[in-house]
Design an enzyme around this catalytic site. Structure first.
Site, PDB file in Angstrom:
ATOM      1  CG  HIS A  50      -1.764   1.345   1.374  1.00  0.00           C
ATOM      2  ND1 HIS A  50      -2.373   1.642   0.538  1.00  0.00           N
ATOM      3  CD2 HIS A  50      -1.703   2.072   2.319  1.00  0.00           C
ATOM      4  CE1 HIS A  50      -3.137   3.057   0.939  1.00  0.00           C
ATOM      5  NE2 HIS A  50      -2.684   3.053   2.094  1.00  0.00           N
ATOM      6  CG  HIS A  74       0.483   7.025   4.068  1.00  0.00           C
ATOM      7  ND1 HIS A  74       1.008   6.224   3.140  1.00  0.00           N
ATOM      8  CD2 HIS A  74      -0.824   6.540   4.215  1.00  0.00           C
ATOM      9  CE1 HIS A  74       0.305   5.382   2.691  1.00  0.00           C
ATOM     10  NE2 HIS A  74      -0.741   5.373   3.268  1.00  0.00           N
ATOM     11  CD  GLU A  78      -4.468   5.872  10.293  1.00  0.00           C
ATOM     12  OE1 GLU A  78      -5.700   5.437  10.534  1.00  0.00           O
ATOM     13  OE2 GLU A  78      -4.150   6.479   9.464  1.00  0.00           O
ATOM     14  CG  ASP A  79      -2.443   1.594   9.924  1.00  0.00           C
ATOM     15  OD1 ASP A  79      -3.482   1.797  10.868  1.00  0.00           O
ATOM     16  OD2 ASP A  79      -2.460   1.743   8.802  1.00  0.00           O
ATOM     17  CG  ASP A 141      -4.283   6.698   2.021  1.00  0.00           C
ATOM     18  OD1 ASP A 141      -3.980   5.507   2.331  1.00  0.00           O
ATOM     19  OD2 ASP A 141      -5.096   7.234   3.139  1.00  0.00           O
ATOM     20  CG  ASP A 261     -22.834  15.429 -26.078  1.00  0.00           C
ATOM     21  OD1 ASP A 261     -23.433  14.702 -25.460  1.00  0.00           O
ATOM     22  OD2 ASP A 261     -22.611  16.602 -25.537  1.00  0.00           O
TER      23      ASP A 261
END
Length: 724
Positions: A50, A74, A78-79, A141, A261
């Site tokens: 990722h 990034h 957080e993870d 992301d 169109d």
């Protein structure tokens, strides 16, 4: 989808920045790999796939090395167990601040609740101003998460796709990143409306052979004619994006067969703007242009800096198609948007006064900070982000762009605040027009002013732009405060005279300032304002100014205002949460019915007006969020309320009998009925009914609409601004 390799990212960056700090990227890659070790995605791939994919998207968008490094890092705060301090010790404050900003946005829980949604969007916009790279990394992301959305459960797919369409797509559009916008829309479309997506895709696939043949034919004609006229250009033909075709079908209520169109071409010239206009002339000689379908975004760029000539033409065999003409540089900006302006060598991260492409962002933040009410914030944000532009001119030829529906008042405030305040009229294309007049493409607008004139509260009912709305409210609040100060002085002076005291003397001695401070007001004027607004009584001030024995000598003062009484239908019961004794009355503009969501608004000296939550006047009243209060219905079983209904119908015998019969069947009392004949054997019937609640009214409307000969049934609302 094959996993992105670190070498792929390096190759991409070196194409546009040969001097890039690859060592920084390698360190970020190793650090991310170590911290995410053992983690896997829903797809079963290592989690590192990722951040690598996000970094690749950022590199393809030609962002600076720091942005790409943040793409790799990034998710580490957080993870994983990594702390902000660890990231800072390895990579410095610049990268750490952006990683922390992305983490903060990732934790924002977007919901359908307007108040929460508004606050979260506010945070997002502020993050953009702190460092624009925060939002650019977050967009990358989100794009990769959308590409892998099929690994989620259906409910999560729907939530994430809806959030993408509602929050990220308009933001990406405003940043001018056309390529990413189209992909996000496509991915959201196929997850949110899978049946419509598949049906449309199948229909387009059926037409593919014919479409491809037509595209090749037109491309060949365009290339041949450009060469013949010595215009060096690249020609691209394509079927328009599925989501834009779907939106057009919804908007115009037509089928794919009626979308003529859906094939479009781009002519991308190698050199200057003159070639674009020359190419346009050649195209209009080849095929007939369709009136009203030509747009010159080169002379008048969109607010997101998009430039191009758009024309729709019709071939001799009746095929309609669109052609966009632009230079290579314009094409780059239309695809990459804000990234095309990026000065990676200068390592610029925040917008400055010189960066015109960031001007809208600074203005939006400035205006949004002044808006306290979440409803109004969401409204003005939609106007700022979802603009459908109208281009107008000043008498000196300066181009001004506005959202659809903008008026001459918006025009006046866009030039200067004082011009807006003093606006008393306008001329459009030389003709005098009302202030409510909406602007149209190509209008030349001249504002007529009168010194000393000020805006009216009615203006808030029709202005569209955040700037105009904000400036009008500032002026009204200032004037209202001035009036409340004067009223407060008069009220206090009147009471002081009863005890033979002078306000002037007490002011000169500083006694009023002292009392103001005791009552929590920094200045005397703040005290007078509170008196004028009714937040404080003169008696409360006197009790601090005069000794108790002096106050007792005089008889109790008579009330300054007659007692407030409940107006109109006392049996209507609404309770203010946390209070049982506050005066309430129903706003005449929307006259809420039980079952509807309601909002209370504290008026000046007349208690609390109750509005339907979706009352069209509500937003214009909520200029002071301190005056908004929660209310709820509290009704008896036998309660009923009057509602006006209008019925537009065919004027033929027996219609009135059918209407009254349908209403009687639903045990509804008709209090009054009037009928008016119209042209073309039509009639308008007005009914005053007694209904129990909103569901009762819906049943009545549904029953009336089912009568043969009834064309339309509407509830009548008084669209006048309720007094505040």
């Amino acid at each position: 989808m094959a996993m992105v390799r670190f070498e792929d990212i390096v190759e991409e960056i070196l194409r546009y920045n040969p001097e890039a700090d690859i060592d920084l990227l390698r360190r970020a890659y190793i650090f991310s790999g170590k911290e995410h070790r053992g983690q896997v995605r829903l797809s079963g791939e290592p989690y590192l796939s990722h951040p690598l994919a996000v970094a690749k998207i950022l590199a393809e968008t030609r962002l600076d090395v720091i942005s790409v490094a943040v793409g790799l890092l990034h998710d580490v705060i957080e993870d994983t167990l990594t702390t902000r301090e660890e990231v800072e010790s390895y990579f410095g404050a610049d990268i750490t601040n952006i990683v922390a900003g992305v983490t903060k946005i990732s934790k924002i829980p977007f919901t359908s609740q307007e108040e929460i949604q508004a606050e979260n969007l506010r945070k997002m916009i502020l993050a953009m101003v702190d460092d624009i790279r925060v939002i650019l990394v977050k967009i990358a992301d989100r794009l990769h998460n959308m590409r892998t959305l099929h690994f989620h459960m259906p409910k999560q797919q729907e939530r994430i796709a809806r959030e993408t369409l509602d929050i990220y797509v308009p933001l990406v559009y405003r940043l001018g990143m056309g390529k990413i916008k189209s992909e996000l829309e496509y991915l959201a479309f196929c997850h949110l409306y899978p049946e419509s997506y598949q049906s449309l895709k199948n229909k387009i696939e059926k037409e593919r052979k014919v479409s491809q043949s037509f595209i090749k034919k037109i491309t060949r004609i365009l290339e041949t004619n450009m060469r013949k006229n010595k215009i060096f250009a690249k020609v691209e033909g394509r079927v328009k994006h599925l989501y834009s075709i779907y939106q057009k079908m919804l908007r115009q209520k037509i089928s794919l067969d009626e979308v003529y169109d859906y094939i479009a071409f781009r002519v991308i010239t190698n050199y200057n703007v003159a070639d674009c206009y020359a190419a346009l002339g050649i195209i209009h000689n080849l095929w007939s242009p369709i009136p009203e379908r030509f747009k010159d975004y080169i002379a008048m760029p969109k607010p997101n800096k998009y430039q191009s000539l758009h024309t729709s033409v019709i071939s001799k065999d009746g095929n309609v198609f669109e052609i966009q003409i632009r230079t290579k540089e314009m094409h780059k900006i239309s695809e990459e948007g804000i990234a095309a302006h990026w000065k990676y060598k200068e390592k610029k991260s925040t917008p400055t006064a010189e960066d015109q492409e960031f001007l809208w962002l600074r203005q939006m933040v400035e205006w949004q900070q002044e808006v306290k009410d979440p409803r109004e914030f969401m409204h003005s944000l939609k106007v700022d982000l979802y603009q459908d532009e109208v281009y107008t001119f000043t008498p000196k030829g300066m181009v001004k762009s506005f959202p659809r529906g903008a008026t001459v008042i918006d025009f006046a405030y866009s030039i200067h605040t004082e011009l807006g305040h003093q606006c008393v009229g306008a001329r459009i294309n030389g003709k005098l027009i009302p202030l409510k007049t909406t602007l149209k493409n190509g209008d030349i607008v001249e504002i007529i002013t009168s010194p000393g004139h000020g805006p009216s509260r009615d203006w808030l009912t029709f202005v569209q732009t955040s700037r105009a709305r904000s400036k009008i409210k500032q002026w009204l609040n200032r004037k209202e405060r001035e009036r409340s100060i004067e009223l407060g002085k008069k009220l206090l002076e009147k009471e002081l005279k009863r005890y033979h005291h002078s306000l002037k003397k007490l002011l000169s001695k500083g006694e009023i300032r002292e009392v103001a401070s005791q009552l929590g007001h920094p200045q005397e004027n703040d005290l007078f304002s509170a008196l004028g607004f009714g937040n404080l009584s003169p008696r409360q001030v006197l009790s601090r100014l005069l000794p108790p024995e002096e106050l007792e000598k005089k008889e109790a003062p008579k009330p300054l205002h007659p007692p407030l009484i409940r107006r109109r239908l006392v049996e209507k019961k609404v309770r203010v949460k946390g209070h049982d004794d506050l005066l309430t009355y129903f706003a005449r503009c929307c006259n809420p019915i039980p079952g509807e969501s309601i909002v209370g608004y504290i008026t000046r000296n007349r208690g609390i007006s109750i509005h339907s939550a979706d009352c069209p006047n509500l937003m214009n009243l909520l200029y002071d969020t301190a005056r908004v209060i929660e209310v709820e219905w509290e009704l008896d079983k036998d309660y009923s309320c009057p509602v006006e209904v209008s019925i537009y119908l065919e004027d033929r015998p027996g219609m009135l009998a059918k209407i009254t019969s349908a209403i009687a069947t639903l045990k509804t009392n008709i209090k009054n009925i009037t009928q008016k004949e119209l042209e073309g054997k039509k009639a308008l019937v007005h009914l005053l009914l007694e209904v129990k609640d909103i569901n009762h009214l819906r049943k009545i409307v549904s029953s009336l609409r089912s009568i043969k000969g009834v064309i339309e049934v509407k509830r009548v609302l008084r669209q006048t601004l309720a007094a505040s």
